[in-house]
Design a protein around this motif. Structure first.
Motif, PDB file in Angstrom:
ATOM      1  N   UNK A 248       0.670  -0.880   0.087  1.00  0.00           N
ATOM      2  CA  UNK A 248       0.398  -0.127  -0.085  1.00  0.00           C
ATOM      3  C   UNK A 248       0.357   1.336   0.211  1.00  0.00           C
ATOM      4  N   UNK A 249       1.937   1.277   0.511  1.00  0.00           N
ATOM      5  CA  UNK A 249       3.251   1.953  -0.002  1.00  0.00           C
ATOM      6  C   UNK A 249       4.369   2.285  -0.742  1.00  0.00           C
ATOM      7  N   UNK A 250       4.108   1.685  -1.794  1.00  0.00           N
ATOM      8  CA  UNK A 250       5.177   1.600  -2.139  1.00  0.00           C
ATOM      9  C   UNK A 250       5.347   2.804  -3.156  1.00  0.00           C
TER      10      UNK A 250
ATOM     11  N   UNK B 218      13.195   5.970   0.635  1.00  0.00           N
ATOM     12  CA  UNK B 218      13.018   6.411   2.080  1.00  0.00           C
ATOM     13  C   UNK B 218      13.326   4.716   2.464  1.00  0.00           C
ATOM     14  N   UNK B 219      13.727   5.018   3.971  1.00  0.00           N
ATOM     15  CA  UNK B 219      14.415   3.699   4.482  1.00  0.00           C
ATOM     16  C   UNK B 219      12.923   2.915   4.709  1.00  0.00           C
ATOM     17  N   UNK B 220      12.679   1.628   4.269  1.00  0.00           N
ATOM     18  CA  UNK B 220      11.911   1.068   4.166  1.00  0.00           C
ATOM     19  C   UNK B 220      11.195   0.037   5.418  1.00  0.00           C
ATOM     20  N   UNK B 221      12.262   0.246   6.788  1.00  0.00           N
ATOM     21  CA  UNK B 221      11.995  -0.563   7.800  1.00  0.00           C
ATOM     22  C   UNK B 221      11.176   0.919   8.395  1.00  0.00           C
ATOM     23  N   UNK B 222      11.322   1.815   8.105  1.00  0.00           N
ATOM     24  CA  UNK B 222      10.145   2.937   9.003  1.00  0.00           C
ATOM     25  C   UNK B 222       8.936   3.679   8.448  1.00  0.00           C
ATOM     26  N   UNK B 223       9.093   3.038   7.123  1.00  0.00           N
ATOM     27  CA  UNK B 223       7.077   2.517   6.757  1.00  0.00           C
ATOM     28  C   UNK B 223       6.578   1.716   7.787  1.00  0.00           C
ATOM     29  N   UNK B 224       7.142   0.604   8.079  1.00  0.00           N
ATOM     30  CA  UNK B 224       6.875  -0.141   9.082  1.00  0.00           C
ATOM     31  C   UNK B 224       6.640   0.497  10.047  1.00  0.00           C
ATOM     32  N   UNK B 225       7.482   0.620  10.855  1.00  0.00           N
ATOM     33  CA  UNK B 225       7.407   1.593  12.348  1.00  0.00           C
ATOM     34  C   UNK B 225       6.164   2.856  12.455  1.00  0.00           C
ATOM     35  N   UNK B 226       6.103   3.891  11.096  1.00  0.00           N
ATOM     36  CA  UNK B 226       5.283   4.550  11.570  1.00  0.00           C
ATOM     37  C   UNK B 226       3.947   4.358  10.831  1.00  0.00           C
ATOM     38  N   UNK B 227       3.573   2.986  10.059  1.00  0.00           N
ATOM     39  CA  UNK B 227       2.500   2.994  10.021  1.00  0.00           C
ATOM     40  C   UNK B 227       2.194   2.350  11.547  1.00  0.00           C
ATOM     41  N   UNK B 228       3.227   1.257  12.082  1.00  0.00           N
ATOM     42  CA  UNK B 228       2.778   0.378  13.716  1.00  0.00           C
ATOM     43  C   UNK B 228       2.198   1.734  14.603  1.00  0.00           C
ATOM     44  N   UNK B 229       2.831   2.618  14.576  1.00  0.00           N
ATOM     45  CA  UNK B 229       2.919   4.057  15.084  1.00  0.00           C
ATOM     46  C   UNK B 229       1.538   4.121  15.294  1.00  0.00           C
ATOM     47  N   UNK B 230       0.508   4.677  14.184  1.00  0.00           N
ATOM     48  CA  UNK B 230      -0.295   4.897  14.034  1.00  0.00           C
ATOM     49  C   UNK B 230      -1.790   3.961  14.467  1.00  0.00           C
TER      50      UNK B 230
END
Length: 273
Positions: free
Chosen positions: A104-106, A114-126
């Motif tokens: 969804x954030x391809x 954009x660092x891929x791991x940060x995508x997983x982190x900010x969506x988890x924080x949301x």
């Protein structure tokens, strides 16, 4: 009129069945077993309902709770369920949306550096923000129905642990879902089953061995019980030492596996997406 509908179908029987077949194939396009998912999912659902209603909820009556030095008292099923289902909302979104995050954030992977791991982190924080808001509502109810306790502070042990566990899980599931639509379909298909196989709607502590131990292997069950230890049972997090030890072993495994899968697959993601 109904006759006009029948007239529209006349002479198109072969095409209708052919298009129906194509629609089924299109629905499961990209999945290895294809339309087989249409059989796997309901079969799994039948098994889950058998387990839930024959083994789980069947044992549930009025809950008897012992709060330390206080006399045991009965609690209604809604309160029991409410405390256990709040972490489930976060867990469910973390598993399903966590697996879909990279798809969804391809645009952040293919078009922007954009660092891929940060995508997983900010969506988890949301998702964590939503969980905190639900927790405020749940705690207001707990104060009214049961009353506050020092054991409630254990929330600050269980919540960060839950966040880190499912973030680490997404390090594996998100890249694998990006590579395989089958894997993503599998996760979506089994989530309703996981709900009924976890101690959300029933007390897994009331089971007899060996089923009671088997339930300890479910990390979702650990958090459902953990939140109830905080707000309902008023027990310390180390009260069930075996349950804690099993979860910590699973946490280390999921964390290590997540790091391995992420490092193994991240460089290939731009080509896949």
């Amino acid at each position: 009129m109904i006759t006009s509908i029948f007239k529209e179908h006349k002479g198109f029987g072969k095409q209708i069945f052919l298009l129906a077949k194509n629609e089924l194939i299109k629905t499961y396009k990209g999945a290895v077993i294809g339309p087989g998912w249409a059989v796997v999912k309901p079969a799994f659902t039948v098994f889950v309902y058998w387990f839930a209603f024959s083994v789980g909820i069947k044992t549930m009556k009025t809950m008897h709770v012992n709060l330390g030095s206080h006399d045991p008292f009965s609690i209604d099923f809604f309160t029991f369920m409410f405390i256990g289902i709040i972490p489930w909302f976060f867990i469910q979104d973390s598993i399903i949306q966590g697996a879909k995050t990279l798809r969804t954030n391809r645009q952040f992977i293919t078009k922007v550096k954009f660092p891929v791991s940060t995508i997983l982190t900010y969506t988890a924080i949301s998702r964590l923000y939503v969980h905190i808001m639900l927790m405020v509502l749940m705690y207001a109810y707990v104060i009214f129905a049961i009353g506050p306790s020092w054991y409630n502070l254990q929330f600050f042990f269980y919540c960060p642990l839950m966040f880190m566990f499912f973030l680490a899980l997404s390090w594996s599931t998100a890249p694998m879902s990006a590579f395989s639509k089958d894997f993503e379909s599998l996760i979506v298909s089994i989530m309703s089953g996981i709900f009924w196989l976890s101690g959300i709607m029933y007390d897994s502590y009331s089971f007899q061995e060996p089923l009671k131990f088997i339930m300890l292997l479910n990390p979702i069950n650990f958090f459902a019980n953990g939140y109830r230890n905080c707000f309902l049972y008023h027990r310390p997090f180390f009260y069930y030492k075996t349950e804690l030890a099993v979860f910590l072993a699973e946490f280390i495994f999921v964390f290590a596996l997540g790091i391995f899968n992420y490092n193994r697959l991240r460089k290939k993601l731009p080509d896949v997406l």
